[in-house]
Design a protein around this motif. Structure first.
Motif, mmCIF file in Angstrom:
data_model
loop_
_atom_site.group_PDB
_atom_site.id
_atom_site.type_symbol
_atom_site.label_atom_id
_atom_site.label_comp_id
_atom_site.label_asym_id
_atom_site.label_seq_id
_atom_site.Cartn_x
_atom_site.Cartn_y
_atom_site.Cartn_z
ATOM 1 N N GLY A 1 1.231 -1.173 -0.075
ATOM 2 C CA GLY A 1 0.046 -0.153 0.270
ATOM 3 C C GLY A 1 1.088 1.102 0.054
ATOM 4 O O GLY A 1 1.785 1.251 0.780
ATOM 5 N N LYS A 2 -0.193 2.548 -1.042
ATOM 6 C CA LYS A 2 1.223 3.289 -0.785
ATOM 7 C C LYS A 2 0.295 4.586 -0.856
ATOM 8 O O LYS A 2 -0.492 4.871 -2.133
ATOM 9 C CB LYS A 2 1.902 3.942 -2.019
ATOM 10 N N TYR A 3 0.205 5.394 -0.135
ATOM 11 C CA TYR A 3 -0.634 6.895 0.037
ATOM 12 C C TYR A 3 -0.015 8.011 0.623
ATOM 13 O O TYR A 3 0.785 8.270 0.938
ATOM 14 C CB TYR A 3 -1.573 6.041 1.757
ATOM 15 N N ILE A 4 -0.562 9.197 0.149
ATOM 16 C CA ILE A 4 -0.606 10.151 0.370
ATOM 17 C C ILE A 4 -1.613 10.182 1.061
ATOM 18 O O ILE A 4 -2.467 10.838 1.489
ATOM 19 C CB ILE A 4 -0.262 11.363 -1.119
ATOM 20 N N GLU A 5 -1.252 11.222 2.643
ATOM 21 C CA GLU A 5 -2.043 11.579 3.419
ATOM 22 C C GLU A 5 -1.789 13.285 3.581
ATOM 23 O O GLU A 5 -0.573 13.680 3.853
ATOM 24 C CB GLU A 5 -1.753 10.343 4.841
ATOM 25 N N ILE A 6 -2.956 14.038 3.629
ATOM 26 C CA ILE A 6 -2.903 15.164 3.964
ATOM 27 C C ILE A 6 -3.700 15.689 5.086
ATOM 28 O O ILE A 6 -5.037 15.091 5.522
ATOM 29 C CB ILE A 6 -3.637 16.260 2.815
ATOM 30 N N ALA A 7 -2.959 15.278 6.735
ATOM 31 C CA ALA A 7 -3.440 15.958 7.799
ATOM 32 C C ALA A 7 -2.063 16.659 8.593
ATOM 33 O O ALA A 7 -0.876 16.758 8.626
ATOM 34 C CB ALA A 7 -3.233 14.533 8.725
ATOM 35 N N LEU A 8 -2.148 17.086 9.885
ATOM 36 C CA LEU A 8 -1.666 17.498 10.464
ATOM 37 C C LEU A 8 -0.554 16.474 10.830
ATOM 38 O O LEU A 8 0.878 16.474 11.165
ATOM 39 C CB LEU A 8 -2.010 18.251 11.428
#
Length: 141
Positions: free
Chosen positions: A106-113
């Protein structure tokens, strides 16, 4: 060719050969920009599954190069290795999960603090609180 026929005209048709990109890199970067705005203005987290996107060979690497690396890098070991890397854009995290054999699953981009995977879970906090309370109750200091 028959005696009265004229030869077919020759045409120069330019042909460009490239690496057959899908063209999804720039739209993805724009999606990340919009997600950062939503994070700032509405405290809204966004997760983008890179493995679910149609990407040509080399585009995933190009995305990673465009995002670069920031100051934070975390490696977790739980049912395989997970790498969590802050990109050069604070609030944008690249998360890669591998199985116990080291294969990326799995490979993700997470936009979060802070990425969800790094946040303590309520159940874990409750167990930790109980353990600390028991330790303090039985302490003989």
């Amino acid at each position: 060719m028959t005696p009265n026929s004229t030869p077919a005209p020759e045409f120069d048709i330019p042909v460009t050969v490239n690496d057959a990109y899908t063209g999804n890199v720039t739209p993805l970067l724009n999606e990340i920009r919009h997600a950062l705005t939503a994070l700032l203005e509405q405290d809204q987290r966004t997760v983008i599954d890179l493995r679910a996107m149609p990407l040509a060979p080399g585009e995933e690497t190009r995305i990673e190069e465009e995002l670069g690396q920031g100051e934070v890098r975390v490696e977790l070991s739980a049912l395989g290795k997970s790498d969590i890397v802050e990109t050069r854009y604070p609030g944008v995290w690249l998360i890669t999960h591998s199985n116990t054999e080291g294969k990326v699953i799995g490979k993700y981009i997470e936009i979060a603090l802070i990425p969800d995977i790094l946040q303590a879970q309520q159940g874990d906090i409750e167990v930790g609180l109980e353990q600390l309370s028991q330790k303090l109750t039985t302490s003989t200091e």
